[in-house]
Design a protein around this motif. Structure first.
Motif, short mmCIF file in Angstrom:
data_model
loop_
_atom_site.label_atom_id
_atom_site.label_comp_id
_atom_site.label_asym_id
_atom_site.label_seq_id
_atom_site.Cartn_x
_atom_site.Cartn_y
_atom_site.Cartn_z
N GLU A 191 8.22 7.69 -8.15
CA GLU A 191 8.14 7.37 -8.92
C GLU A 191 9.70 6.61 -8.69
O GLU A 191 9.70 5.74 -8.03
CB GLU A 191 8.06 7.10 -10.92
CG GLU A 191 7.36 7.96 -10.82
CD GLU A 191 7.29 8.82 -12.59
OE1 GLU A 191 8.24 8.62 -13.38
OE2 GLU A 191 6.75 8.70 -13.24
N SER A 192 10.78 6.93 -8.39
CA SER A 192 11.60 6.29 -7.76
C SER A 192 11.52 5.94 -6.43
O SER A 192 12.44 4.41 -5.91
CB SER A 192 12.97 7.54 -7.78
OG SER A 192 12.99 7.75 -7.32
N PRO A 236 0.07 3.42 -10.14
CA PRO A 236 -1.32 3.52 -10.62
C PRO A 236 -1.34 3.50 -11.50
O PRO A 236 -0.38 4.88 -11.88
CB PRO A 236 -2.03 3.90 -9.33
CG PRO A 236 -1.48 4.94 -8.73
CD PRO A 236 -0.23 4.96 -8.22
N ALA A 237 -1.97 3.55 -12.64
CA ALA A 237 -1.85 3.72 -13.66
C ALA A 237 -1.82 5.26 -14.25
O ALA A 237 -1.14 5.58 -15.13
CB ALA A 237 -2.87 2.95 -14.88
N HIS A 284 -0.89 8.14 -12.67
CA HIS A 284 -0.24 8.56 -11.94
C HIS A 284 -0.14 10.14 -12.09
O HIS A 284 -0.49 10.88 -10.83
CB HIS A 284 1.05 7.89 -11.82
CG HIS A 284 2.04 8.95 -10.67
ND1 HIS A 284 1.79 9.31 -9.90
CD2 HIS A 284 3.33 9.77 -10.91
CE1 HIS A 284 3.01 9.48 -9.23
NE2 HIS A 284 3.91 10.27 -10.04
N ILE A 285 0.04 10.57 -12.84
CA ILE A 285 0.35 12.27 -12.88
C ILE A 285 -1.44 12.93 -13.64
O ILE A 285 -1.22 13.70 -12.06
CB ILE A 285 0.62 12.00 -15.07
CG1 ILE A 285 1.88 11.28 -15.23
CG2 ILE A 285 0.31 13.58 -15.48
CD1 ILE A 285 2.93 11.72 -14.40
N ALA A 286 -2.20 12.26 -13.44
CA ALA A 286 -3.51 12.64 -13.02
C ALA A 286 -3.40 12.93 -11.63
O ALA A 286 -4.30 13.77 -11.14
CB ALA A 286 -4.81 12.06 -14.06
N LEU A 287 -3.35 12.00 -10.93
CA LEU A 287 -3.42 11.77 -9.66
C LEU A 287 -2.81 12.51 -9.28
O LEU A 287 -3.44 14.05 -7.99
CB LEU A 287 -3.19 10.63 -8.52
CG LEU A 287 -4.56 9.15 -9.13
CD1 LEU A 287 -3.47 7.92 -8.56
CD2 LEU A 287 -6.18 10.41 -8.11
N LEU A 288 -1.31 12.86 -9.68
CA LEU A 288 -0.56 14.03 -9.02
C LEU A 288 -1.16 15.00 -9.07
O LEU A 288 -0.61 16.44 -8.18
CB LEU A 288 1.01 13.50 -9.46
CG LEU A 288 1.72 14.65 -9.45
CD1 LEU A 288 2.16 14.22 -7.79
CD2 LEU A 288 3.44 14.50 -9.97
N SER A 289 -1.58 15.47 -10.11
CA SER A 289 -2.06 16.76 -10.19
C SER A 289 -3.23 17.37 -10.22
O SER A 289 -3.55 18.62 -9.16
CB SER A 289 -2.51 17.11 -12.34
OG SER A 289 -1.01 16.91 -12.87
N SER A 291 0.98 -0.43 -0.16
CA SER A 291 0.03 0.19 -0.11
C SER A 291 0.81 0.86 0.13
O SER A 291 1.12 1.22 0.45
CB SER A 291 -1.12 -0.45 1.33
OG SER A 291 -0.17 -0.15 2.17
N LEU A 292 0.64 1.61 -0.94
CA LEU A 292 1.42 3.30 -1.35
C LEU A 292 0.56 4.56 0.36
O LEU A 292 -0.57 4.60 0.65
CB LEU A 292 0.96 3.90 -2.34
CG LEU A 292 1.93 3.30 -3.77
CD1 LEU A 292 0.91 4.21 -4.23
CD2 LEU A 292 3.05 3.44 -3.58
N PRO A 293 1.52 5.10 0.95
CA PRO A 293 0.94 6.65 1.21
C PRO A 293 0.01 7.66 0.67
O PRO A 293 0.26 7.22 -0.33
CB PRO A 293 2.04 6.81 1.90
CG PRO A 293 3.70 6.59 1.19
CD PRO A 293 2.50 5.48 0.29
N PRO A 294 -1.00 8.33 1.31
CA PRO A 294 -1.19 9.13 0.72
C PRO A 294 -0.90 9.80 -0.62
O PRO A 294 0.37 10.50 0.35
CB PRO A 294 -2.75 9.86 1.36
CG PRO A 294 -2.48 9.20 2.52
CD PRO A 294 -1.06 8.04 2.90
#
Length: 191
Positions: free
Chosen positions: A42-43, A49-50, A52-57, A11-14
């Protein structure tokens, strides 16, 4: 159940937590841009998740709106509590006045256009026209004077032309006609 837990990625942190840790770890002077934050996440966290860029934005915009991070010159940084607020380009937006119950009871909306004249109102007194400022002449460009009916003639047929002459100058208006040179004929001389 044991098989599902083995195939499940760790599991990833929020996202807000990952973004704040990336900004702290990168520790750039003017803040970090979205690309450097994304590469750091990423590193360090590997399987993302697929989208990732949209979630980050999405999370960067939400954190910027709530004030958790500051966006300045295309970089994100933690807000400094001692720094004065930065102004962006252009005119600042007007503060939004929340609708309160007192403001809704003030007055009904006015209709569009010019209000109609009151038929019961007394007529306005007619003001006398004010004289011009001492010169005695009317305002604006002076009117054109009418041309004389016959035109100006000097008496000889050579000086009159088809173009009307202006008063006082003695020359016709416009460009003078082109003077044609006398044609020369070729003469051959034989010896």
């Amino acid at each position: 159940m044991a098989a599902e837990e083995i195939n499940k990625p760790p599991s990833l942190p929020p996202y807000p937590e990952m973004i704040l840790s990336a900004i702290e770890a990168l520790n750039e002077g003017n803040g970090s841009n979205k690309t450097s934050i994304s590469k750091y996440i990423e590193s360090n966290y590997g399987d993302l998740p697929a989208g990732h860029i949209a979630l980050l934005s999405h999370h960067l915009n939400r954190m910027k709106d709530t004030g958790e991070i500051v966006f300045w010159k295309n970089n994100y940084s933690k807000p400094d509590p001692n720094a004065p607020p930065r102004r962006g380009r252009g005119r600042p937006p007007k503060p939004k006045d929340l609708l309160s119950p007192a403001s809704s009871e003030m007055a009904p909306a006015r209709p569009r256009g010019r209000p109609p004249k009151d038929p019961n109102a007394p007529p306005k007194p007619v003001k006398p026209k004010a004289a011009t400022a001492g010169s005695g002449r009317p305002r604006g460009r002076p009117r054109k004077m009418a041309r004389p009916a016959g035109g100006i003639t000097t008496g000889t047929a050579a000086t009159t032309s088809a173009a009307p002459m202006t008063a006082g100058s003695g020359r016709p208006r416009g460009r003078p006609p082109k003077v044609k040179a006398a044609s020369m004929t070729e003469v051959s001389v034989q010896n």
